[in-house]
Structures are given as C-alpha cells and as structure tokens.
Write a protein that holds these residues in place. Sequence first.
Motif, mmCIF file in Angstrom:
data_model
loop_
_atom_site.group_PDB
_atom_site.id
_atom_site.type_symbol
_atom_site.label_atom_id
_atom_site.label_comp_id
_atom_site.label_asym_id
_atom_site.label_seq_id
_atom_site.Cartn_x
_atom_site.Cartn_y
_atom_site.Cartn_z
ATOM 1 N N ALA A 66 133.087 -22.853 39.101
ATOM 2 C CA ALA A 66 132.448 -23.884 38.292
ATOM 3 C C ALA A 66 131.103 -24.314 38.851
ATOM 4 N N ASP A 67 130.913 -24.180 40.157
ATOM 5 C CA ASP A 67 129.696 -24.672 40.793
ATOM 6 C C ASP A 67 128.659 -23.567 41.047
ATOM 7 N N ARG A 68 128.829 -22.413 40.412
ATOM 8 C CA ARG A 68 127.868 -21.323 40.617
ATOM 9 C C ARG A 68 127.303 -20.869 39.278
ATOM 10 N N ASP A 69 125.984 -20.693 39.224
ATOM 11 C CA ASP A 69 125.336 -20.254 37.993
ATOM 12 C C ASP A 69 125.881 -18.904 37.535
ATOM 13 N N VAL A 70 125.937 -18.742 36.208
ATOM 14 C CA VAL A 70 126.390 -17.494 35.604
ATOM 15 C C VAL A 70 125.346 -17.032 34.593
ATOM 16 N N VAL A 71 125.060 -15.732 34.580
ATOM 17 C CA VAL A 71 124.220 -15.124 33.552
ATOM 18 C C VAL A 71 125.014 -13.985 32.930
ATOM 19 N N VAL A 72 125.016 -13.917 31.612
ATOM 20 C CA VAL A 72 125.747 -12.871 30.904
ATOM 21 C C VAL A 72 124.773 -12.061 30.056
ATOM 22 N N TYR A 73 125.090 -10.790 29.862
ATOM 23 C CA TYR A 73 124.242 -9.948 29.013
ATOM 24 C C TYR A 73 125.083 -8.877 28.348
ATOM 25 N N ASP A 74 124.526 -8.297 27.280
ATOM 26 C CA ASP A 74 125.118 -7.109 26.676
ATOM 27 C C ASP A 74 124.005 -6.105 26.414
ATOM 28 N N GLY A 75 124.216 -5.184 25.480
ATOM 29 C CA GLY A 75 123.260 -4.121 25.301
ATOM 30 C C GLY A 75 121.960 -4.522 24.632
ATOM 31 N N GLY A 76 121.915 -5.701 24.027
ATOM 32 C CA GLY A 76 120.686 -6.144 23.392
ATOM 33 C C GLY A 76 120.903 -7.040 22.197
ATOM 34 N N ASN A 106 123.294 -9.207 21.830
ATOM 35 C CA ASN A 106 123.698 -10.491 22.416
ATOM 36 C C ASN A 106 124.788 -11.219 21.648
ATOM 37 N N TRP A 107 125.465 -10.550 20.721
ATOM 38 C CA TRP A 107 126.606 -11.179 20.079
ATOM 39 C C TRP A 107 127.763 -11.313 21.071
ATOM 40 N N ALA A 108 128.069 -10.235 21.787
ATOM 41 C CA ALA A 108 129.170 -10.279 22.752
ATOM 42 C C ALA A 108 128.835 -11.220 23.904
ATOM 43 N N ALA A 109 127.592 -11.172 24.375
ATOM 44 C CA ALA A 109 127.183 -12.074 25.455
ATOM 45 C C ALA A 109 127.315 -13.523 25.017
ATOM 46 N N ALA A 110 126.969 -13.800 23.757
ATOM 47 C CA ALA A 110 127.084 -15.167 23.249
ATOM 48 C C ALA A 110 128.541 -15.608 23.177
ATOM 49 N N ARG A 111 129.437 -14.679 22.863
ATOM 50 C CA ARG A 111 130.871 -15.031 22.833
ATOM 51 C C ARG A 111 131.328 -15.485 24.215
ATOM 52 N N LEU A 112 130.924 -14.762 25.260
ATOM 53 C CA LEU A 112 131.305 -15.153 26.615
ATOM 54 C C LEU A 112 130.604 -16.442 27.012
ATOM 55 N N TRP A 113 129.338 -16.577 26.675
ATOM 56 C CA TRP A 113 128.611 -17.838 26.929
ATOM 57 C C TRP A 113 129.358 -19.008 26.307
ATOM 58 N N TRP A 114 129.741 -18.865 25.025
ATOM 59 C CA TRP A 114 130.432 -19.952 24.342
ATOM 60 C C TRP A 114 131.774 -20.258 25.006
ATOM 61 N N MET A 115 132.521 -19.213 25.354
ATOM 62 C CA MET A 115 133.831 -19.445 25.949
ATOM 63 C C MET A 115 133.724 -20.148 27.296
ATOM 64 N N LEU A 116 132.755 -19.768 28.104
ATOM 65 C CA LEU A 116 132.569 -20.449 29.381
ATOM 66 C C LEU A 116 132.182 -21.909 29.169
ATOM 67 N N ARG A 117 131.279 -22.155 28.226
ATOM 68 C CA ARG A 117 130.880 -23.530 27.945
ATOM 69 C C ARG A 117 132.074 -24.334 27.405
ATOM 70 N N TRP A 118 132.833 -23.735 26.490
ATOM 71 C CA TRP A 118 133.977 -24.422 25.894
ATOM 72 C C TRP A 118 135.025 -24.758 26.939
ATOM 73 N N THR A 119 135.185 -23.913 27.936
ATOM 74 C CA THR A 119 136.206 -24.140 28.966
ATOM 75 C C THR A 119 135.669 -24.861 30.197
ATOM 76 N N GLY A 120 134.471 -25.456 30.088
ATOM 77 C CA GLY A 120 134.032 -26.380 31.119
ATOM 78 C C GLY A 120 132.927 -25.938 32.043
#
Length: 275
Positions: A83-93, A95-109
């Motif tokens: 929780a206390d470490r920055d995260v960066v996510v990416y996909d092939g370009g 960014n739909w899949a990357a956004a799904r992971l971004w949203w899930m991380l944000r939703w879960t705190g």
Amino acid sequence: MNPIISASQLAGELAGQNPPVLLDVRWQHQGSLRSAYEEGHIPSAVFIDLDADLAGAAGAAGRHPLPDLGRFGAVLSAAGVSADRDVVVYDGGQNWAAARLWWMLRWTGHTSVRVLDGGLALWTGPLEQGPGETPAEGTFEPEPNSTDLLDADSAAALARSGLLLDARAGERYRGEVEPIDSVAGHIPGAVSAPTTENVAEDGRFKPAAELADRFKALGASGTSEIGVYCGSGVSGAHEVLALAVAGIPASLYVGSWSEWSADSSRPVATGPDPR
C-alpha cells in the motif's frame, strides 16, 4: 496524483532510488499475452493476467466479473505491491487492460497507482526477455469501497438520476451490431460516450481540459454523479481513467452490458437517444 505517467517520466523514476512497482497487463480477447511479455517487457515489470487475476469466471455476473479479492491481494502481493509503494501499470498500448488494473487497485484502497500513457507502444527504453525476476513479496491487502462500484440496480438508478456513460462503440450502443453479447442495445437512460474518443492517434490521452470539455458536453457537471459501463468492465475502466485525467470522479459498473443483457427481465433501449 495524476493518474497517468509518460514514458520519459517512468524511465526517470525507474532509475531513481525508489522505483515504482511495475506491472505488465497485456491482454487480448482471445486470451493471455504472457508469451508477448516473455518476448520483451520493460525491465522489472511483473506480468499480470487479466482473465486469471483481475476477473472471476464468466457467467451471469458478466464476462469479467470481479475476482475473489483474497486471491487478487495474494497475486498483487506476490508481484511486489504494498500500500505504501508507488505502482505503475501498462499494457500494449490500448490501455484498456491497464485501466482495469488501475481501477481495481484504486477500488481496493491503493492510493498511488498510475498508467503508462500510450502503453508499451511509446516506450523507447530497453526491454528484457524471459519470465522475469521474482520480486520481493509485498503486503497489499484489498480494502474495497462502495463508492467506486456500481451493480445493475445502481447503474439503472444512476441512468435516471445522474449520468451513466456507455463506453462501447456507438454502433453497439445504438443496437446496430452486437459482436459479443446475445442482445444488442443499451441501458435505458445511458449516454453514448465511446472511450476511443478519449485518446489521440498515438494512444495517449487527450489533454485534461479537452477531456473535461468533452464530458461536460455529454452532461457531466460539478454536482452530477457519474457512472460508466461497457461490455464487461474493461474499456469502461479506461473511460473512468479518462474522467480521472479530467479531474472528474466516476464509478464503474463492472458487470456492464454482458451482465445486464443476460437477464431478460431488464429493459433494453436501441437507437441514438438515451431512452
């Protein structure tokens, strides 16, 4: 925090003393892209499988329902996420899949997660091959909130009382074609807002002010509650990310059209108008 990061900014942070955890979530409708990850990924990136790690089994709740959160937390911890470490996510370009992971991380705190703007397609730094190194174990424990998530009933209510955006292509919204789900059309009251219109030709998000003007023209205001859906909660997450770039909070209906249309008792609208 800006929810997106440029390739040059990421390169600088990865070379710094406290580099972010980097997650590669390349994905296609036909299945996992782990083989593409092993052919070449940004150094230190850990592969995350959208179908296996970010979704449960397809069924009445949609094609990409939420996964078991205990397993989700274990997968992200194994990838080095805390929780206390920055995260960066990416996909092939896209960014739909990357956004799904971004949203899930944000939703879960998780409060410090960003998406590589334009994805791997705009990365000009080195790539490494192979299965990747095993990172030090993280300590991420999902703590979901209720404000970022919609179900079918709350999405239907929001279409009446606020603004519900349909992130799919316009022809799917209008019910002219439906290449995936069994019923064509849209949730009554929803407004068509294809997520493809949020990005420039190179795949990067349009400027925040331009996105804000777009969503304002679609009905977003400072007081309206906003929700988004798509086919199965993937491209819709990308639209939630675009809204965040514009400084506009929004919730996601994860079940989306694949859940809504599976229940014959739910109403369906067709044509260019919301109702």
